[in-house]
Design an enzyme around this catalytic site. Structure first.
Site, PDB file in Angstrom:
ATOM      1  N   LEU A  37      17.779  30.304 -32.332  1.00  0.00           N
ATOM      2  CA  LEU A  37      18.833  29.297 -32.219  1.00  0.00           C
ATOM      3  C   LEU A  37      18.562  28.327 -31.073  1.00  0.00           C
ATOM      4  CD1 LEU A  37      21.969  31.561 -32.793  1.00  0.00           C
ATOM      5  CD2 LEU A  37      20.969  29.921 -34.397  1.00  0.00           C
ATOM      6  N   GLY A  38      17.753  28.724 -30.111  1.00  0.00           N
ATOM      7  CA  GLY A  38      17.471  27.841 -28.985  1.00  0.00           C
ATOM      8  C   GLY A  38      16.788  28.592 -27.864  1.00  0.00           C
ATOM      9  N   GLY A  46      16.167  28.273 -23.334  1.00  0.00           N
ATOM     10  CA  GLY A  46      16.439  27.587 -22.080  1.00  0.00           C
ATOM     11  C   GLY A  46      15.823  28.328 -20.926  1.00  0.00           C
ATOM     12  N   GLY A  47      16.264  27.949 -19.711  1.00  0.00           N
ATOM     13  CA  GLY A  47      15.686  28.542 -18.521  1.00  0.00           C
ATOM     14  C   GLY A  47      16.017  30.006 -18.339  1.00  0.00           C
ATOM     15  N   MET A  48      17.119  30.473 -18.925  1.00  0.00           N
ATOM     16  CA  MET A  48      17.530  31.863 -18.745  1.00  0.00           C
ATOM     17  C   MET A  48      16.956  32.790 -19.800  1.00  0.00           C
ATOM     18  SD  MET A  48      21.538  31.242 -17.815  1.00  0.00           S
ATOM     19  CE  MET A  48      22.025  30.112 -16.501  1.00  0.00           C
ATOM     20  N   GLY A  49      16.617  32.247 -20.984  1.00  0.00           N
ATOM     21  CA  GLY A  49      16.098  33.107 -22.030  1.00  0.00           C
ATOM     22  C   GLY A  49      16.131  32.425 -23.377  1.00  0.00           C
ATOM     23  N   VAL A  67      17.721  32.377 -27.378  1.00  0.00           N
ATOM     24  CA  VAL A  67      18.874  32.773 -28.189  1.00  0.00           C
ATOM     25  C   VAL A  67      18.421  32.924 -29.638  1.00  0.00           C
ATOM     26  CG1 VAL A  67      21.225  32.221 -28.883  1.00  0.00           C
ATOM     27  CG2 VAL A  67      20.389  31.493 -26.633  1.00  0.00           C
ATOM     28  N   ASP A  84      28.417  26.540 -16.399  1.00  0.00           N
ATOM     29  CA  ASP A  84      27.413  25.731 -17.098  1.00  0.00           C
ATOM     30  C   ASP A  84      28.027  25.045 -18.313  1.00  0.00           C
ATOM     31  OD1 ASP A  84      24.901  24.618 -17.499  1.00  0.00           O
ATOM     32  OD2 ASP A  84      24.160  26.309 -18.683  1.00  0.00           O
TER      33      ASP A  84
END
Length: 527
Positions: free
Chosen positions: A22-23, A25-28, A30, A138
């Site tokens: 699904l996507g 980013g910087g944290m992980g 999805v 966020d």
């Protein structure tokens, strides 16, 4: 809509089947997943480097438990999590709908009726999130989803586990998307605790973006956007009526001047602007009590003490220059972990830019003394040791090494040396009595409430609370050595003063009277 899994990616995570991406980013990353009952879920798999950090796992577990308390009527419900899995992951309700960023990008700004619905939906979600004692941290268009039945806000609260883990995010770094960050997150020190007021600011930016297709502080670069957030009014051209007034209020530079989520929601539903005086924020955890009295604390929703408005305005004007200088240095040195925005308000790239970790000390991010005409500038930016001189009695504050009380001394020894740690426009006053050795716990000054008599100054943990945050307000006068003098003021408990009758340092409100004690800063060299 999900994307196919990449070649070599796992197809299961814990008890969940992974169906697509699904996507990222910087944290992980999805994933779209499916549980054993066939229900689709969204699974955020944490980046592998966090898996080996016990501190992160503990914070992640705590934040998940808090997020589970949020009512799910306008949020994606937290369903499951495994902080001990390698890698850790979080499972939330899958919302099958586009996000606000995609809708605006593909269809343009929202119609007035759709815009009002989005504003109400996000305010409703923030009311539920804040009511559970959680702060989103966020909020941005990518985290606002259009679902059957209304708006859903996702990714709330969990960012704190990443932001507060010292091994990965230091006090000289920031996590988030710069265009939606409140100004207090860019101020000197970067150690100021985030409150629910930061979510209100982000609400204002998101609503403005939905109305106009751009963020109200958009610039050609992340540093330019941050500078506008700090120093410029928002560009709200194209936004009219009562909603514009609410957005302007939400975008106040001072977090104490923003409305609460509930006040926003009430105003949106009745079509008015909330009355003044309705602001309140979720504050950091309180300090624990010390023997013989109670250290003043501030918890969720705690009322703020009445500050002297003229002094607060003066303090903020003096500090904004330092905030801008520090921000430029941090951004220029690559010490800020951000997602940038292009001028249209879209995130540039999928992952934040990171930097190598540095020392966790709140002052170490500023190692170069600025050149300035004001000799106190470097002290106020936290780069110099200082004596805090009591001008009226020609003595200096000192933290006694035995009973942890603040006394007046001759200015010799480490007990009389402090460093001012900027926390937005205010300060922690950190003692250097331990000479900075690694085995010494950092100690700051805090207000101690006594059962009898006025409050006093004592040793306290270096955490920003109502007991430990002080402002330094210029008096306009100078001491006998021609140094500028200041009032030292705590919003809740009053002015720091020398009591001639008690022969001790006290903290008390003075009403309309002029404080009896002023303080000057004596430079004692670089840290």
């Amino acid at each position: 809509m999900s994307m196919p899994l990449l070649p070599g990616e796992r197809t299961r995570l814990g008890r969940y089947e992974l169906l697509g991406r699904l996507g990222e980013g910087g944290m992980g990353t999805v994933y779209l997943g499916r549980d054993r009952d066939g229900r689709k879920v969204a699974i955020k798999m944490v980046r592998p480097e966090f898996s080996y950090d016990a501190e992160f796992r503990g914070r992640f577990r705590s934040e998940v438990n808090r997020a589970r308390q949020v009512p799910p009527f306008s949020t994606a419900e937290v369903l499951d999590a495994d902080p001990d899995h390698d890698p850790p992951y979080l499972v939330v309700e899958y919302v099958d709908g586009p996000n606000l960023a995609a809708v605006v990008r593909e269809q343009g700004p929202l119609s007035p009726s759709a815009l009002h619905g989005v504003a109400v939906g996000i305010a409703t979600a923030l009311s539920a999130i804040h009511g559970a004692g959680v702060i989103h941290r966020d909020l941005k268009p990518a985290n606002v989803l259009f679902a059957m039945g209304g708006i859903k806000v996702i990714d709330f609260g969990i960012a704190r586990a990443f932001e507060a883990t010292s091994q990965h995010t230091r006090t000289d770094q920031i996590v988030g998307t710069v265009g939606y960050m409140a100004p207090e997150r860019f101020e000197p020190g970067n150690g100021r605790q985030v409150t629910s007021a930061a979510d209100i600011f982000a609400w204002g930016v998101v609503v403005a973006y939905a109305a106009t297709g751009r963020t109200p502080f958009a610039a050609d670069s992340a540093p330019g956007t941050a500078m506008r957030i700090l120093t410029q009014p928002p560009d709200l051209s194209g936004l009219t009526g009562p909603l514009r007034e609410l957005v302007e209020w939400a975008l106040a530079k001072d977090p104490d001047e923003r409305p609460t989520a509930r006040a926003l929601l009430d105003a949106l539903l009745d079509g008015s602007t909330p009355p003044a005086g309705t602001t309140a924020v979720i504050t950091p955890a309180a300090l624990t009590a010390r023997d013989g009295g109670q250290v003043a604390t501030g918890g969720p929703g705690a009322a703020q003490g009445a500050a002297r408005p003229e002094n607060r305005r003066r303090s903020r004007l003096l500090s904004v220059g330092a905030a801008v200088v520090t921000l430029v240095v941090l951004l220029g040195a690559g010490l800020v972990t951000l997602n940038a925005l292009d001028p249209s308000g879209r995130e540039a790239g999928g992952s934040p830019v990171t930097s190598a970790p540095t020392s966790p000390s709140p002052t170490n991010a500023r190692t170069t003394t600025p050149v300035a005409s004001d000799p106190d500038t470097a002290i106020l930016q936290g780069t110099r040791r200082t004596l805090i001189h009591i001008a009226e009695i020609d003595r200096d504050l000192a933290l006694d090494l035995h009973d942890f009380q603040v006394e007046a001394s001759d200015g010799t020894g480490a007990k009389s040396q402090f460093v001012l740690v900027p926390m937005g426009v205010d300060y922690l006053i950190r003692s250097l009595r331990g000479d900075g050795r690694a085995d010494d716990q950092e100690t700051c000054l805090g207000v101690k409430i006594l059962l009898e008599g006025p409050s006093t100054l004592v040793a306290a943990a270096c955490q920003p609370t109502q007991a430990t945050i002080f402002s330094l307000d210029r008096t306009g006068d100078r001491d006998d050595k021609n140094r500028p003098t200041y009032y030292i003021y705590n919003d809740t408990h009053g002015f720091v003063q020398w009591s001639t009758s008690r022969r001790t340092v006290i903290v008390e409100q003075v009403g309309d009277a002029t404080p009896s004690s002023t303080f000057s800063l004596v430079d004692r060299g670089a840290l």
